[in-house]
Design an enzyme around this catalytic site. Structure first.
Site, PDB file in Angstrom:
ATOM      1  N   LYS A 175     -10.281  -3.860  -3.900  1.00  0.00           N
ATOM      2  CA  LYS A 175     -11.135  -2.685  -4.133  1.00  0.00           C
ATOM      3  C   LYS A 175     -10.420  -1.664  -4.992  1.00  0.00           C
ATOM      4  O   LYS A 175     -11.040  -0.899  -5.712  1.00  0.00           O
ATOM      5  CB  LYS A 175     -11.430  -1.997  -2.801  1.00  0.00           C
ATOM      6  CG  LYS A 175     -12.317  -2.745  -1.861  1.00  0.00           C
ATOM      7  CD  LYS A 175     -12.293  -1.977  -0.536  1.00  0.00           C
ATOM      8  CE  LYS A 175     -12.984  -2.722   0.572  1.00  0.00           C
ATOM      9  NZ  LYS A 175     -12.595  -2.207   1.886  1.00  0.00           N
ATOM     10  N   LYS A 183       0.829  -1.222   0.000  1.00  0.00           N
ATOM     11  CA  LYS A 183       0.000   0.000   0.000  1.00  0.00           C
ATOM     12  C   LYS A 183       0.852   1.256   0.000  1.00  0.00           C
ATOM     13  O   LYS A 183       0.421   2.298  -0.477  1.00  0.00           O
ATOM     14  CB  LYS A 183      -1.003  -0.016   1.168  1.00  0.00           C
ATOM     15  CG  LYS A 183      -2.034  -1.128   1.018  1.00  0.00           C
ATOM     16  CD  LYS A 183      -3.346  -0.875   1.712  1.00  0.00           C
ATOM     17  CE  LYS A 183      -4.334  -1.968   1.333  1.00  0.00           C
ATOM     18  NZ  LYS A 183      -5.614  -1.904   1.981  1.00  0.00           N
ATOM     19  N   LYS A 242      -4.367 -10.413  -5.761  1.00  0.00           N
ATOM     20  CA  LYS A 242      -5.658 -10.680  -5.109  1.00  0.00           C
ATOM     21  C   LYS A 242      -6.719  -9.706  -5.641  1.00  0.00           C
ATOM     22  O   LYS A 242      -6.392  -8.588  -6.055  1.00  0.00           O
ATOM     23  CB  LYS A 242      -5.538 -10.611  -3.581  1.00  0.00           C
ATOM     24  CG  LYS A 242      -5.450  -9.229  -2.991  1.00  0.00           C
ATOM     25  CD  LYS A 242      -5.772  -9.247  -1.498  1.00  0.00           C
ATOM     26  CE  LYS A 242      -5.974  -7.821  -1.035  1.00  0.00           C
ATOM     27  NZ  LYS A 242      -7.003  -7.614  -0.056  1.00  0.00           N
TER      28      LYS A 242
HETATM   29  P1  ATP Z   1      -8.861  -4.482  -0.625  1.00  0.00           P
HETATM   30  O1  ATP Z   1      -7.475  -5.017  -0.844  1.00  0.00           O
HETATM   31  O2  ATP Z   1      -9.871  -5.042  -1.537  1.00  0.00           O
HETATM   32  O3  ATP Z   1      -8.882  -2.984  -0.551  1.00  0.00           O
HETATM   33  P2  ATP Z   1      -8.697  -4.700   2.153  1.00  0.00           P
HETATM   34  O4  ATP Z   1      -8.080  -5.947   2.709  1.00  0.00           O
HETATM   35  O5  ATP Z   1      -7.828  -3.503   2.126  1.00  0.00           O
HETATM   36  O6  ATP Z   1      -9.321  -5.034   0.769  1.00  0.00           O
HETATM   37  P3  ATP Z   1     -11.028  -4.642   3.896  1.00  0.00           P
HETATM   38  O7  ATP Z   1     -12.300  -4.160   3.376  1.00  0.00           O
HETATM   39  O8  ATP Z   1     -10.667  -4.104   5.214  1.00  0.00           O
HETATM   40  O9  ATP Z   1      -9.964  -4.235   2.862  1.00  0.00           O
HETATM   41  O10 ATP Z   1     -11.018  -6.230   3.946  1.00  0.00           O
HETATM   42  C1  ATP Z   1     -12.024  -6.918   4.614  1.00  0.00           C
HETATM   43  C2  ATP Z   1     -11.745  -8.396   4.638  1.00  0.00           C
HETATM   44  O11 ATP Z   1     -11.725  -8.925   3.313  1.00  0.00           O
HETATM   45  C3  ATP Z   1     -10.405  -8.794   5.271  1.00  0.00           C
HETATM   46  O12 ATP Z   1     -10.653  -9.850   6.185  1.00  0.00           O
HETATM   47  C4  ATP Z   1      -9.590  -9.298   4.116  1.00  0.00           C
HETATM   48  O13 ATP Z   1      -8.678 -10.297   4.497  1.00  0.00           O
HETATM   49  C5  ATP Z   1     -10.647  -9.839   3.194  1.00  0.00           C
HETATM   50  N1  ATP Z   1     -10.227  -9.830   1.787  1.00  0.00           N
HETATM   51  C6  ATP Z   1      -9.813  -8.761   1.081  1.00  0.00           C
HETATM   52  N2  ATP Z   1      -9.531  -9.117  -0.188  1.00  0.00           N
HETATM   53  C7  ATP Z   1      -9.766 -10.458  -0.277  1.00  0.00           C
HETATM   54  C8  ATP Z   1      -9.660 -11.412  -1.341  1.00  0.00           C
HETATM   55  N3  ATP Z   1      -9.268 -11.062  -2.535  1.00  0.00           N
HETATM   56  N4  ATP Z   1     -10.003 -12.691  -1.089  1.00  0.00           N
HETATM   57  C9  ATP Z   1     -10.418 -13.068   0.151  1.00  0.00           C
HETATM   58  N5  ATP Z   1     -10.532 -12.218   1.190  1.00  0.00           N
HETATM   59  C10 ATP Z   1     -10.216 -10.926   0.993  1.00  0.00           C
END
Ligand code: ATP
Ligand code: LTN
Length: 329
Positions: free
Chosen positions: A197, A112, A194
């Site tokens: 968002k 990030k 992965k």
């Molecule tokens: P992103 O990378 O999409 O911005 P994030 O991890 O920053 O997601 P959160 O909304 O806080 O944002 O994530 C919520 C939950 O979703 C966490 O438990 C995270 O581990 C899970 N998660 C995020 N992306 C994935 C994915 N591609 N597959 C499975 N679980 C995921």
């Protein structure tokens, strides 16, 4: 006494199928067995720049998504992180016991922060400490998250153990709950990454609020591997990912999924997967409309009150053990 779970998601961007399958789905499944706390982590959201008006709206929208996913406010405590100021207070205390080296090893900071530590915010660097505070305040036993959070969970455990050793038994040492299937859904556009968002490729993620046409279009464009067989195979990450999505959308076993596509081509496979996703999301998208902002605010207010009582108890214990007392105590 039921054991406790705690988890949270950031009110940034739009939630996608990965967030649901890796996290929310399991929160819903566990809420009967555990005393559950589900937080909207808006203090984590501001580790990257956010538009204030959008953040305000996304905070309520995320509560709506929690409820539409099946989180029952009668059973689970749903609240906004910033409503319980103990999170920020404990994060400060824990940051004093965390080593720079521990945070430097965190891969999410490298991702990030785009590898540029000089320009990255300090909050992005200390993000995992705030996450540890979230968890430890509630004496959490189990933390259901996706695979990408495993490293952060290990830090939470280390910080709990260190504090317990230095100041006496204070925190429950939390265990991660990472689902055997769906813990890491990959991008449809680049199966090496992965689903996220913030993917710059708009076709990489299926968002929970995507309409049927968009879902069909994204799946049609999804990258595939060479070869023709539609089987679970780690060495063919694109097909493996699509088949995992199909499996989780239909509830079939792995063998049933493979049998369903014997002799079929990728075109057919993608169409059927798109149909399964659309069907799966339909009732969810209907339920999202059920909650007014006023309903949500009432639920979040009640949740924050309940959370605050528990969080304050833990923090009072922490302050007492460390010799931190104010003139007003
Ligand atoms: P992103 O990378 O999409 O911005 P994030 O991890 O920053 O997601 P959160 O909304 O806080 O944002 O994530 C919520 C939950 O979703 C966490 O438990 C995270 O581990 C899970 N998660 C995020 N992306 C994935 C994915 N591609 N597959 C499975 N679980 C995921
Ligand atoms: N870092 C998590 C969100 C998060 C969280 C938590 C998850 C913040 N605090 C406590 C579980 C427990 C993420 O998904 N990005």
């Amino acid at each position: 006494m039921k054991k406790r779970i705690f988890s949270g998601a950031q009110p940034t961007g739009n939630l996608h199928l990965g967030n649901y399958l890796g996290a929310l789905k399991n929160w819903v499944a566990l809420q009967d067995e555990y005393e559950s706390f589900f937080c909207i982590v808006n203090l984590h959201a501001v580790t990257l720049p956010q538009d204030p008006q959008v953040l305000r709206q996304k905070t309520l929208d995320l509560a709506r998504i929690y409820l539409a996913s099946g989180i029952d406010p009668e059973k689970s405590t749903v609240f906004i992180q910033s409503d319980v100021s103990e999170h920020a207070e404990l994060a400060w205390i824990l940051s004093c016991t965390t080593r720079m080296g521990e945070l430097e090893r965190m891969t999410q900071f490298k991702d990030k922060g785009k590898g540029n530590a000089e320009r990255a915010g300090v909050g992005l660097f200390t993000y995992p400490v705030l996450m540890a505070a979230d968890i430890l305040l509630y004496q959490t036993h189990l933390v259901p998250v996706g695979q990408d959070q495993k490293q952060h969970l290990e830090l939470s455990r280390d910080l709990a153990e260190r504090f317990n050793r230095d100041f006496g038994e204070t925190f429950v040492v939390p265990e991660p709950f990472i689902p055997p299937v769906g813990a890491r859904i990959q991008s449809l556009a680049d199966p090496a990454k992965k689903m996220s968002k913030s993917d710059e490729n708009a076709n990489g993620a299926i968002f929970l609020m995507d309409d049927a046409d968009t879902i069909v279009k994204k799946l049609k464009k999804a990258v595939t591997d060479s070869g023709t067989e539609i089987k679970f195979d780690e060495t063919r990450p694109a097909i493996n990912n699509l088949l995992t999505i199909y499996q989780l959308m239909t509830g079939k076993t792995a063998a049933e999924c493979e049998a369903n596509f014997v002799g079929k081509g990728y075109g057919h496979f993608k169409t059927e997967t798109a149909e399964a996703v659309v069907e799966f999301l339909k009732p969810f998208q209907e339920r999202v409309k059920n909650y007014t902002d006023e309903d949500l605010k009432a639920i979040l207010r009640t949740g924050a009150e309940k959370a605050k009582t528990i969080a304050r108890e833990t923090l009072t214990d922490v302050y007492g053990k460390m010799g931190i007392v104010g003139a007003l105590n």
